[in-house]
Write a protein that holds these residues in place. Structure first.
Motif, PDB file in Angstrom:
ATOM      1  N   ARG A 240       0.841  -1.212   0.000  1.00 13.08           N
ATOM      2  CA  ARG A 240       0.000   0.000   0.000  1.00 13.08           C
ATOM      3  C   ARG A 240       0.871   1.255   0.000  1.00 13.08           C
ATOM      4  NH1 ARG A 240      -3.051  -3.121   3.538  1.00 13.08           N
ATOM      5  NH2 ARG A 240      -2.288  -1.981   5.339  1.00 13.08           N
ATOM      6  N   LEU A 241       1.986   1.221   0.736  1.00 10.19           N
ATOM      7  CA  LEU A 241       2.896   2.367   0.737  1.00 10.19           C
ATOM      8  C   LEU A 241       3.529   2.558  -0.647  1.00 10.19           C
ATOM      9  CD1 LEU A 241       4.676   1.848   4.173  1.00 10.19           C
ATOM     10  CD2 LEU A 241       3.148   3.732   3.559  1.00 10.19           C
ATOM     11  N   MET A 242       3.912   1.465  -1.274  1.00 10.20           N
ATOM     12  CA  MET A 242       4.521   1.547  -2.597  1.00 10.20           C
ATOM     13  C   MET A 242       3.540   2.107  -3.619  1.00 10.20           C
ATOM     14  SD  MET A 242       6.716  -1.980  -2.803  1.00 10.20           S
ATOM     15  CE  MET A 242       7.151  -1.692  -4.504  1.00 10.20           C
ATOM     16  N   ILE A 243       2.309   1.614  -3.556  1.00 10.77           N
ATOM     17  CA  ILE A 243       1.311   2.028  -4.552  1.00 10.77           C
ATOM     18  C   ILE A 243       0.757   3.417  -4.215  1.00 10.77           C
ATOM     19  CG2 ILE A 243      -0.980   1.506  -5.483  1.00 10.77           C
ATOM     20  CD1 ILE A 243      -0.210  -1.514  -5.057  1.00 10.77           C
ATOM     21  N   GLY A 244       0.360   3.599  -2.966  1.00 10.42           N
ATOM     22  CA  GLY A 244      -0.298   4.847  -2.581  1.00 10.42           C
ATOM     23  C   GLY A 244       0.620   6.047  -2.552  1.00 10.42           C
ATOM     24  N   LEU A 245       1.821   5.845  -2.048  1.00  6.40           N
ATOM     25  CA  LEU A 245       2.757   6.965  -1.927  1.00  6.40           C
ATOM     26  C   LEU A 245       3.888   6.904  -2.959  1.00  6.40           C
ATOM     27  CD1 LEU A 245       3.060   7.108   1.972  1.00  6.40           C
ATOM     28  CD2 LEU A 245       1.578   8.463   0.476  1.00  6.40           C
ATOM     29  N   LYS A 246       3.843   5.862  -3.781  1.00  6.01           N
ATOM     30  CA  LYS A 246       4.856   5.672  -4.832  1.00  6.01           C
ATOM     31  C   LYS A 246       6.273   5.655  -4.239  1.00  6.01           C
ATOM     32  CE  LYS A 246       1.922   7.618  -8.400  1.00  6.01           C
ATOM     33  NZ  LYS A 246       1.194   6.418  -8.554  1.00  6.01           N
ATOM     34  N   LEU A 247       6.418   4.955  -3.109  1.00 10.92           N
ATOM     35  CA  LEU A 247       7.717   4.834  -2.455  1.00 10.92           C
ATOM     36  C   LEU A 247       8.507   3.678  -3.065  1.00 10.92           C
ATOM     37  CD1 LEU A 247       6.745   5.220   1.306  1.00 10.92           C
ATOM     38  CD2 LEU A 247       7.688   6.957  -0.212  1.00 10.92           C
TER      39      LEU A 247
END
Length: 107
Positions: free
Chosen positions: A70-77
């Motif tokens: 979710r962090l990778m997708i939502g915040l593009k981390l």
């Protein structure tokens, strides 16, 4: 592959269940290489690490992997950013638990 809006819920009956690497990939909707990279970045650890084909993850690890996604997708981390974010979130959780313990000791 899992869409952005899909959330996998782990109910309490799976609390002590171990998942193979293949099952984790299926439940997270990702590929083995992504899970391997997350392990390399310390985002999650398998229960035992004898060989890649024998990796097992508990339900907490599965939840953590989904949180990382979710962090990778939502915040593009990237993975470094995800690892740092999860570490900071863990610290916040620990501090909140400590505050709650101290709060209970107040008269």
């Amino acid at each position: 592959m899992m869409s952005k809006s899909e959330i996998v819920v782990i109910d309490s009956q799976h609390e002590h269940v171990l998942f193979t690497l293949e099952e984790v990939c299926e439940r997270c909707g990702t590929h083995t290489q992504m899970i391997v990279e997350m392990v390399e970045y310390g985002i999650v650890e398998p229960i035992e690490q004898p060989l890649l084909d024998d990796w097992y993850f508990n339900s907490q690890a599965l939840v953590r992997l989904q949180r990382a996604q979710r962090l990778m997708i939502g915040l593009k981390l990237n993975l470094s950013g995800v690892a740092l974010s999860l570490e900071l979130l863990d610290e916040i959780d620990g501090l909140q638990q400590h505050i709650e313990v101290l709060r209970r000791q107040l008269p």
